[in-house]
Design an enzyme around this catalytic site. Structure first.
Site, PDB file in Angstrom:
ATOM      1  N   SER A  88       1.818   3.157  -3.513  1.00  0.00           N
ATOM      2  CA  SER A  88       2.455   4.401  -3.066  1.00  0.00           C
ATOM      3  C   SER A  88       3.650   4.847  -3.907  1.00  0.00           C
ATOM      4  CB  SER A  88       2.917   4.251  -1.616  1.00  0.00           C
ATOM      5  OG  SER A  88       1.839   4.424  -0.768  1.00  0.00           O
TER       6      SER A  88
ATOM      7  N   LYS B  67       3.329   8.063  -5.626  1.00  0.00           N
ATOM      8  CA  LYS B  67       3.310   9.357  -4.918  1.00  0.00           C
ATOM      9  C   LYS B  67       4.396  10.349  -5.365  1.00  0.00           C
ATOM     10  CE  LYS B  67       0.849   7.405  -1.007  1.00  0.00           C
ATOM     11  NZ  LYS B  67       0.951   6.740   0.293  1.00  0.00           N
TER      12      LYS B  67
ATOM     13  N   TYR C 102      -6.910   9.444  -6.561  1.00  0.00           N
ATOM     14  CA  TYR C 102      -5.828   8.871  -5.760  1.00  0.00           C
ATOM     15  C   TYR C 102      -5.871   7.337  -5.786  1.00  0.00           C
ATOM     16  CZ  TYR C 102      -3.248   7.270  -1.696  1.00  0.00           C
ATOM     17  OH  TYR C 102      -2.398   6.581  -0.869  1.00  0.00           O
TER      18      TYR C 102
ATOM     19  N   TYR D  62       8.585   5.812   4.546  1.00  0.00           N
ATOM     20  CA  TYR D  62       7.753   6.057   5.737  1.00  0.00           C
ATOM     21  C   TYR D  62       8.604   6.126   7.005  1.00  0.00           C
ATOM     22  CZ  TYR D  62       4.902   3.854   2.172  1.00  0.00           C
ATOM     23  OH  TYR D  62       4.373   3.493   0.994  1.00  0.00           O
TER      24      TYR D  62
ATOM     25  N   VAL E  54       2.535  -0.730  -1.202  1.00  0.00           N
ATOM     26  CA  VAL E  54       2.018  -1.948  -0.567  1.00  0.00           C
ATOM     27  C   VAL E  54       1.726  -3.064  -1.578  1.00  0.00           C
ATOM     28  CG1 VAL E  54       1.118  -0.876   1.530  1.00  0.00           C
ATOM     29  CG2 VAL E  54      -0.334  -1.007  -0.502  1.00  0.00           C
TER      30      VAL E  54
END
Ligand code: GLN
Length: 610
Positions: free
Chosen positions: A66, A69, A191, A243, A261
């Protein structure tokens, strides 16, 4: 590589302190990730000038996940602009897990680009002709951020591609709601593949430092993103990067950050550094347990929190004075000097220092406006100024407008060229910039002199002995006693009138032309100009008061054809015998002129301590 330094000692200590923590679980929902070694632990910090401090497994590769992103979000913004991207992905925190299946129903878009739903929609926006070209663009961007070529972990990619049903479901829902356009499988592959790019903690630190450095990679110096994209990236990292821990992260650590992660975290302190950490065990929210601890400890120890102990804005004025306290180094005739002593209060100099931004310039604006009486000239000297941000450029332009309305002539001196360029884009004329304060002071003095009709007498004519400033108060009889002592000496351009080191045996009165005093700089052919003499003034007279035989301390050279009236000190003795009272008056006059010079120097020195 740095092996010992106070910073390194500190990260070593933190590394040691948290390496025994056994909380957290390595991610297993992507089967391949379960193979990660939970003991691996690396920390790296990189500064905007490219210094890297690293400890532990800082060069071990793992998948970026992530953390990709925010960077892909920056690329989407560069591809489409804010309006289009905002219509497809919002910037509101969800307070939900990274893989939650919720959407902003009001605007029919995922909440933000830092959670999976938003990141898939963001990746779908990346331009390019087909999968290969689109991925090449994404990979190249990451390589530019890291400053080296990167590869993909094919196993992790295949593992997520074949098991990422939840992400696939999210993408289908987005397709169904019209949030996604185009080839869904291609978007998802892109992705999954961007998440499988292999990086190290060191790469992450350099990527974060690129963000800290306004988008310029501190190692390669390449411009990777525009500052406006950096701002957007850091904003979403700050509000949504961790998050459903984003709020508490901001509260405790206070830096824009992003986790993945794979066990990585990046954090950025704009203008100061980027952090990259790697430790696979994750907490229940999917953030690296040790990574959080490291950032928290660093933030506390060094007060990195964005809202920690703000320096309250200082003044940017290091010194102010008027033209009456400090005059230009240009020589003036006595009548001009007297005139300027009266008039040059109207010249106001502000010597600025440090960074110019809204708060420091706002103070300066007030000071300028409150100055009594209103000056005729303002010189803002910027040779000690550091950064000048855009609000300072705006305020400087406001000062310029105010000066225009008040009929004040404004000059900026000593500012760096890049500041000049930004100001010129704001309608500043070239004439408002002068290299140094001395030249600006000279310009203002000349302006005052011409307003008061006190210009120099045309220098092409040779002045008579009685026209010299020093003889202003001498009678015809006194002059008759003095004149025979002087001899007229002619010099050609570049002739030495006085040489450094030679014995000082005479004084000079400049009758025609110009002569420059200069010092030869050590270990160089260059000369430093101290002052330029003009007709009507005396030089070399200091030696008159030096009882021992003195030596000249600088060279004096003719700039043009020069005529001087020269007086050998030895001949003065005749005057002492024939006209002792004239002799005394002469010495007194020279003495008085030296006193004036010292007084002016004292005034100038005093202005240094105001
Ligand atoms: N590839 C991962 C996923 O989509 C990334 C998630 C993460 O790092 N938080 O599930």
């Amino acid at each position: 590589m740095i092996r010992s330094s106070p910073i390194l000692n500190c990260i070593n200590y933190i590394h040691e302190r948290y390496s025994n923590i056994s909380n957290g679980q390595v991610a297993t929902y992507i089967p391949e990730l379960a193979k990660a070694n939970p003991d691996f632990f690396g920390i790296c910090i990189t500064t905007p000038d490219g210094q890297t401090y690293e400890v532990g497994e800082s060069q071990h590769s793992f998948t970026i996940q992530s953390i990709s992103k925010p960077f892909v979000y920056g690329l989407a913004l560069a591809d489409h602009g804010v309006d289009k991207v905002m219509s497809k992905v919002g910037v509101e925190p969800t307070g939900e897990a990274f893989n939650s299946i919720i959407f902003d129903e009001v605007y029919n878009r995922p909440y933000n680009p830092m959670v999976n739903a938003g990141a898939i929609a963001t990746t779908a926006l990346i331009k390019g002709n087909g999968y290969e070209q689109r991925f090449k663009r994404i990979l190249t961007m990451f390589e530019e951020f890291a400053g080296r070529s990167l590869s993909i972990d094919e196993e992790v990619f295949q593992s997520e591609k074949s098991t990422g049903h939840r992400n696939r479901a999210i993408a289908y829902l987005e397709l169904n709601a019209g949030m996604l356009e185009g080839n869904l499988d291609e978007h998802l592959d892109l992705y999954f593949r961007q998440c499988s790019i292999l990086v190290t903690a060191k790469d992450l630190a350099i990527m974060a430092a690129t963000l800290a450095n306004n988008g310029i990679n501190p190692i390669t110096q390449q411009k990777v993103v525009n500052p406006k994209e950096v701002r957007a990236i850091l904003s979403v990292m700050a509000s949504c990067g961790m998050y459903d821990f984003s709020g508490e992260w901001m509260y405790r650590i206070g830096l824009p950050a992003k986790s993945g992660v794979g066990g990585g975290i990046i954090a950025v302190l704009p203008g100061q550094f980027g952090i990259g950490t790697f430790s696979p065990p994750l907490d229940e929210r999917g953030n690296s347990v040790r990574g959080i601890k490291v950032c928290e400890e660093l933030s506390q120890q060094f007060k990195f929190h964005l809202f920690d102990s703000h320096p309250v804005s200082q003044t940017c004025v290091s010194r102010t004075y008027t033209g009456a306290m400090v005059s230009s180094k240009r020589q003036r005739r006595v009548f001009q000097r007297d005139f300027l002593d009266q008039e040059s209060e109207k010249i106001l100099v502000y010597e600025l220092k440090g960074d110019l931004y809204f708060a420091t310039l706002e103070k300066l604006t007030r000071q300028l406006q409150n100055h009594q009486p209103t000056p005729q000239f303002i010189i803002l000297d910027g040779h000690r100024v550091g950064n000048v941000n855009s609000s300072a450029i705006t305020l400087l332009s406001e000062i310029k407008e105010w000066c225009l309305n008040q009929e004040i002539i404004l000059f900026l001196t000593g500012f760096e060229d890049k500041i000049k360029v930004s100001l010129q884009a704001n309608d500043w004329q070239n004439e408002m910039f002068i290299n140094n304060v001395d030249a600006a002071l000279e310009w203002c003095e000349n302006h005052l002199l011409s307003e008061g009709n006190q210009q120099n007498i045309t220098v092409t004519d040779q002045l008579l002995l009685e026209d010299m400033d020093i003889f202003k108060a001498f009678t015809t009889e006194e002059m008759a006693a003095i004149t025979p002592l002087f001899t007229e000496v002619f010099y050609q351009p570049d002739d030495f009138i006085v040489c450094e080191g030679e014995e000082a045996k005479r004084l000079f009165l400049l009758a025609k032309g110009r002569a420059t005093v200069s010092l030869k700089l050590p270990q160089s052919e260059e000369r430093k100009r101290l002052t330029t003499y003009i007709p009507g003034i005396a030089f070399g007279e200091l030696a008159l008061f030096d009882i021992d035989i003195s030596q000249r301390t600088a060279d004096i050279m003719a700039d043009t054809e020069v005529v001087c009236y020269v007086l050998e000190f030895a001949r003065l003795k005749t005057l002492l015998n024939t006209h002792p009272e004239v002799y005394i008056k002469l010495l007194q006059t020279f003495g008085k002129s030296l006193v004036n010079t010292i007084k002016r120097a004292t005034l100038e020195i005093r202005s240094l301590s105001v």
